[in-house]
Design an enzyme around this catalytic site. Sequence first.
Site, mmCIF file in Angstrom:
data_model
loop_
_atom_site.group_PDB
_atom_site.id
_atom_site.type_symbol
_atom_site.label_atom_id
_atom_site.label_comp_id
_atom_site.label_asym_id
_atom_site.label_seq_id
_atom_site.Cartn_x
_atom_site.Cartn_y
_atom_site.Cartn_z
ATOM 1 C CE LYS A 15 -3.482 2.431 2.674
ATOM 2 N NZ LYS A 15 -4.433 2.345 3.782
ATOM 3 C CE LYS A 44 -5.882 1.787 -0.376
ATOM 4 N NZ LYS A 44 -6.346 1.764 0.982
#
Length: 304
Positions: free
Chosen positions: A176, A229
């Site tokens: 992320k 992500k």
Amino acid sequence: MVRETELSARHLVQPLFARPGEGVREPVDSMPGVERLSINELVGEAGELLAAGIGAVLLFGVPSEKDELGSGAYDSEGIVQMAVRALKDAHPDLVVFTDVCMCEYTSHGHCGFVRGGSVDNDITVELLAKTAISHAEAGADVVAPSDMMDGRIGAIRHQLDEEGHPDVAIMAYSAKFASAFYGPFREAADSTPAYGDRRGYQMDPANGREALREVALDVEEGADLVMIKPAVAYLDLIARSRDRFELPIAAYHVSGEYSMLKAAAANGWIDERAAALETLTSIRRAGADLIFTYYAKEAAGWLG
Ligand code: PBG
């Protein structure tokens, strides 16, 4: 006949925001089409999603109160815990993913416990494990830690097994990035950090090899699914993870990526349906099994 990549509703997961109240649907200005829903509305929405062919949701909570310890995150009567119980009660077949993080619950908006001006990794890991247990007890199928602390996957797996939830799966937000594309989400979840930023725990967008190392660690610690992500700006990492790892790979088409399409469409600058489906197809082509996207319901409608 020779198309290589399939996009269908079963690959899509709809993120939802649960808020307190009764009969409330509160629009999020920066995310056209997205609303924060009270629990009864959430249950109705989930029914519509199932009818459209979307079998899974990712739940975020927007609590009425916040504190230094983020105690709403692991409260058995917290907003997410109550929402999960209601959803599983009404729709036992719906797959419920829950976001495990503290930023929606802390008064300072950081993803963990702050000590001496920075997030304390190890105390935060304990609080995250407590949060995951409370979600499992409420009936969550998959807990999804989005905090990016080190060692949390192993700690959560251990704790879930210890406390009688061996069947609850973990989706690790493995790679992320500290991305500028989360802005609209922070408005939706009311989780903008009051000071500083998230670069202490989220990844440098310049680092691809490090992302693969993060995925490998989460696999070792016991993740059942791993996530990259954001999605569109990191398609290379979805593809490289697909080549290297056997686990299911998820990608998060994040708020900023969604709102850019919505904004361009609202101005008449792009064909929204074509652009959104092309985007989602490209995420699948890169190698994602599952796509978390605010377009899930709309795309399911377009896909028929
Ligand atoms: C919380 C969290 C964020 C997102 C998912 N979980 C925001 C952040 O890290 O600041 C972003 C999702 C999106 O932008 O759609 N840790």
